[in-house]
Design an enzyme around this catalytic site. Structure first.
Site, PDB file in Angstrom:
ATOM      1  N   LYS A 118     -48.880  24.862  27.884  1.00 42.50           N
ATOM      2  CA  LYS A 118     -47.558  24.889  28.504  1.00 42.50           C
ATOM      3  C   LYS A 118     -46.618  23.919  27.806  1.00 42.50           C
ATOM      4  O   LYS A 118     -45.420  24.174  27.674  1.00 42.50           O
ATOM      5  CB  LYS A 118     -47.670  24.553  29.992  1.00 42.50           C
ATOM      6  CG  LYS A 118     -48.240  25.674  30.850  1.00 42.50           C
ATOM      7  CD  LYS A 118     -48.173  25.311  32.319  1.00 42.50           C
ATOM      8  CE  LYS A 118     -48.585  26.480  33.204  1.00 42.50           C
ATOM      9  NZ  LYS A 118     -49.986  26.837  33.035  1.00 42.50           N
ATOM     10  N   HIS A 237     -49.583  28.860  44.610  1.00 48.65           N
ATOM     11  CA  HIS A 237     -49.284  29.263  43.231  1.00 48.65           C
ATOM     12  C   HIS A 237     -50.203  30.353  42.713  1.00 48.65           C
ATOM     13  O   HIS A 237     -50.210  30.635  41.518  1.00 48.65           O
ATOM     14  CB  HIS A 237     -49.307  28.043  42.294  1.00 48.65           C
ATOM     15  CG  HIS A 237     -48.514  26.890  42.808  1.00 48.65           C
ATOM     16  ND1 HIS A 237     -47.144  26.933  42.960  1.00 48.65           N
ATOM     17  CD2 HIS A 237     -48.899  25.660  43.254  1.00 48.65           C
ATOM     18  CE1 HIS A 237     -46.715  25.781  43.457  1.00 48.65           C
ATOM     19  NE2 HIS A 237     -47.757  24.998  43.648  1.00 48.65           N
ATOM     20  N   ARG A 294     -52.912  37.274  26.974  1.00 47.93           N
ATOM     21  CA  ARG A 294     -54.037  38.123  27.386  1.00 47.93           C
ATOM     22  C   ARG A 294     -53.500  39.214  28.289  1.00 47.93           C
ATOM     23  O   ARG A 294     -52.310  39.249  28.620  1.00 47.93           O
ATOM     24  CB  ARG A 294     -55.061  37.292  28.161  1.00 47.93           C
ATOM     25  CG  ARG A 294     -54.438  36.525  29.335  1.00 47.93           C
ATOM     26  CD  ARG A 294     -55.452  35.887  30.239  1.00 47.93           C
ATOM     27  NE  ARG A 294     -54.869  34.945  31.172  1.00 47.93           N
ATOM     28  CZ  ARG A 294     -54.240  35.265  32.286  1.00 47.93           C
ATOM     29  NH1 ARG A 294     -54.091  36.535  32.619  1.00 47.93           N
ATOM     30  NH2 ARG A 294     -53.744  34.342  33.094  1.00 47.93           N
TER      31      ARG A 294
END
Length: 659
Positions: A118, A237, A294
């Site tokens: 990230k 989340h 992916r």
């Protein structure tokens, strides 16, 4: 062209089965890998060949690169599809495949390495001109520096694991007083889940939508997008509902987000399937969140609205073929919606569930797709993610897809292991969701008081049905053993246990025989019923004049019913003595599920307060904090760090403090 004939799927469960389906349709041979805990799994059964790669623990099996490469070499597999999770976004794995001369069905090593972080991916996107959320993505991970950066960004903010996904290693921090604890918990969870404790900080957006764009690139420089998916409905989340198209999408916004996603993929010369995730605020502004290198869990909704098989695209691109379609040829039609069926108990804090799958009958029909890796008789263990299946519906309109999905969720029969079907069905029915107005704050703000989130007493009709099935089972056993015949007007009284609850059902036999007519008394309710048929899987009953079919499983004194609340487990306590363990009350802390002890924070002789953290348990890739239920002194500790424990195993015993 990179020709190959046999594909090893380096994954398990529903995604391994789903990849095999397309591979087999395209004429490839398939190889499954499995841990010792998965020896009887469905993906093993479906493959042409299968190789055991280690014990149940993922770090000794599914995450061991050498074992997977060795399995490919042993079986002659010349390509590997990583699925999602596990090693799917691991650059070292892609590099190992390349070194072994095995085609990796996924992007290149450089793209995986860059976009799998990230921190690094955000830096790259800023350089590429893709809009990003303000935050900190620097290499200095010292707590003092992170606290300084947090003050600069402002609160509330998000802590995120740089290498993470699926909500692990992620924490919302409201003010500076929560920061250090949040950093330490997120770092520990990230290290355990991904082997990397690196974190980033980002400004928290208020009630955004989570919208992602499916991208695809080939080895000829072509990059396209296949529209968007709205994944706004989330819990901790973790995505709960995914749909395409996004309910608030406009052609202009789709063009802008699609262009940004293609720019992001092209900037790293992306090859294969990928997803660029954005947060979309109420003003129509969107910000780069991350890129997943992916196939996504929610890829079926894109397949249904585009009519394309994304796994087939992956395989063709890996062979060196150009993308099957140009951007202008990709069209979206209708609406698709997906939910994830989990082995978890929403009524008890979404605790992951383990146990044996006694019944599994997916509700597959026109407009419904169910991706799963389940077999009746298999055990759901604590070692893997609790997702059991994905239920996906397609319709001409959003409301048609939603209505079909509700019915399919409720009609999937799952017995033996608790599932989240009632939670999902209630969520899909909620007016706010039905109107397409759900943001990432939807569950917290509009669904926190839903009945599915609290323990429910079995319905009177369910209890009457249970008593009738138990009565008939006893009557048949008695007839076979002694030739006994039940008589009209006889009365049987049943004591049924449902978790900690006890139910009394009086059953009067109005007309005996193979199809007995009965009258049940449950509290103040009187229910007339006739048991017309029962084959051990389905019973046909007439209740107050209405005929219905009931899925059930009876084993000894335990009866599982499948009804409006999903999996209902009842125990026949009619002949049972009182359980002495009930007297223990809250003086003992027991494991709420199978799992591994991460930390033991108390010792014998220590004084503790109600609500104090005693033990941290890890199960199904999540940490669970176990706390004291009363003030007192610890008299016994039967838990050790690293130990594997069973559901309901005693961990800590507390002697109450004197008043």
């Amino acid at each position: 062209m990179a020709a190959f004939d046999k594909i090893l799927i380096a994954n398990r469960g529903e995604i391994a089965c789903r990849v095999m389906r397309t591979a087999i349709e395209l004429g490839y041979r398939t190889v499954a890998v499995y841990s010792e805990a998965d020896a009887d799994a469905r993906h093993v059964e479906l493959a042409d060949e299968a190789v055991c790669i280690g014990p149940a623990q993922v770090n000794q099996s599914y995450l061991v690169i050498e074992n997977i490469i060795a399995a490919a070499q042993k079986t002659g597999a010349d390509a590997i599809h990583p699925g999602y999770g596990f090693l799917s976004e691991n650059a070292d794995f892609a590099r190992a495949c390349e070194a072994a001369g095995i085609v990796f069905i996924g992007p290149g090593v450089e793209a995986i390495h860059l976009m799998g972080s990230k921190r690094l991916s955000k830096i790259a996107m800023l350089d590429a001109g893709v809009p990003c959320i303000p935050g900190y993505e620097g290499a200095d991970q010292d707590e003092a520096n992170l606290a300084e950066q947090a003050a600069r960004i402002g609160y509330p903010l998000m802590i995120k694991a740089s290498a993470g996904g699926g909500g692990r290693g992620m924490r919302l921090v409201q003010d500076s007083g929560e920061l250090i604890a949040g950093l330490r918990t997120a770092r520990s969870e990230a290290q355990n889940a991904f082997g990397n404790g690196e974190l980033i900080l980002e400004r928290a957006l208020v009630q955004p939508r989570h919208v992602e764009i499916q991208v695809f690139g080939d080895r000829h420089g072509n990059v396209v997008h296949l529209g968007e998916r709205d994944c706004s409905v989330q819990r901790r989340h973790q995505k709960v509902v995914e749909e395409s198209p996004c309910p608030v999408m406009t052609p202009a916004l789709r063009q802008a987000m699609g262009d940004a996603a293609v720019k992001a993929a092209a900037s790293v010369s992306y090859v294969g399937a990928g997803t660029v995730e954005f947060l979309l605020d109420a003003n129509g502004e969107f910000f780069f969140l991350e890129m997943n290198t992916r196939l996504q869990v929610e890829h079926p909704v894109t397949e249904l609205v585009t009519g394309q098989d994304l796994v087939a695209w992956q395989i063709k691109v890996a062979e060196g073929q150009p993308l099957p379609l140009r951007q202008e040829q990709i069209q979206l039609s209708g609406h698709a919606m997906e939910v994830r069926l989990y082995a978890e108990d929403p009524a008890h804090g979404f605790l992951p569930q383990t146990g044996e799958v006694l019944r599994w009958e997916p509700a597959e029909r026109e407009g419904i797709r169910i991706d799963h890796g389940l077999r009746e008789g298999q055990r759901i263990s604590p070692f893997y993610d609790p997702m059991l299946a994905k239920v996906i519906a397609y319709g001409a309109t959003r409301d048609e897809a939603r209505r079909k999905l509700i019915r399919a969720v409720e009609d999937c029969v799952l017995l033996g292991v608790n599932g989240n079907q009632r939670f999902l069905a209630n969520l899909l029915r909620h007016p706010q969701f039905a109107a397409g107005r759900a943001s990432t704050a939807f569950i917290a703000e509009h669904f926190a008081d839903d009945a599915s989130l609290f323990p429910q007493r079995a319905a009177t009709g369910e209890l009457a049905c249970a008593a009738a099935l138990l009565y008939q089972s006893h009557a048949q056993a008695n007839r076979q053993r002694t030739g006994w015949r039940n008589a009209a007007q006889a009365t049987a009284c049943f004591q049924l246990g449902q978790a900690e609850q006890r139910h009394r059902v009086e059953l009067r036999v109005i007309e005996p025989g193979a199809q007995p007519q009965l009258l049940a008394q449950v509290g103040d309710a009187r229910i007339a019923l006739r048991l017309l048929d029962g084959d051990g899987r389905w019973a046909t009953l007439e209740i107050d004049g209405v005929r219905r079919r009931q899925a059930y499983h009876l084993a000894g004194d335990k009866l599982w019913l499948y009804g409006a609340s999903g999996n209902l487990e009842l125990v026949d306590l009619t002949q049972a003595a009182a359980d002495p363990s009930q007297a223990e009350g809250s003086t003992t802390l027991k494991a709420p599920m199978d799992g591994a002890i991460v930390e033991v924070l108390v010792s014998e002789g220590e004084r503790v307060a109600k609500g104090q953290l005693l033990v941290v348990l890890e199960a199904m890739k999540m940490e669970h904090s176990l706390k004291a239920g009363l003030d007192g002194i610890v008299v016994r500790v039967q838990a050790n760090k690293g130990e594997q424990v069973k559901n309901r195993q005693m961990l800590v015993e507390i002697e109450p403090s004197e008043a």
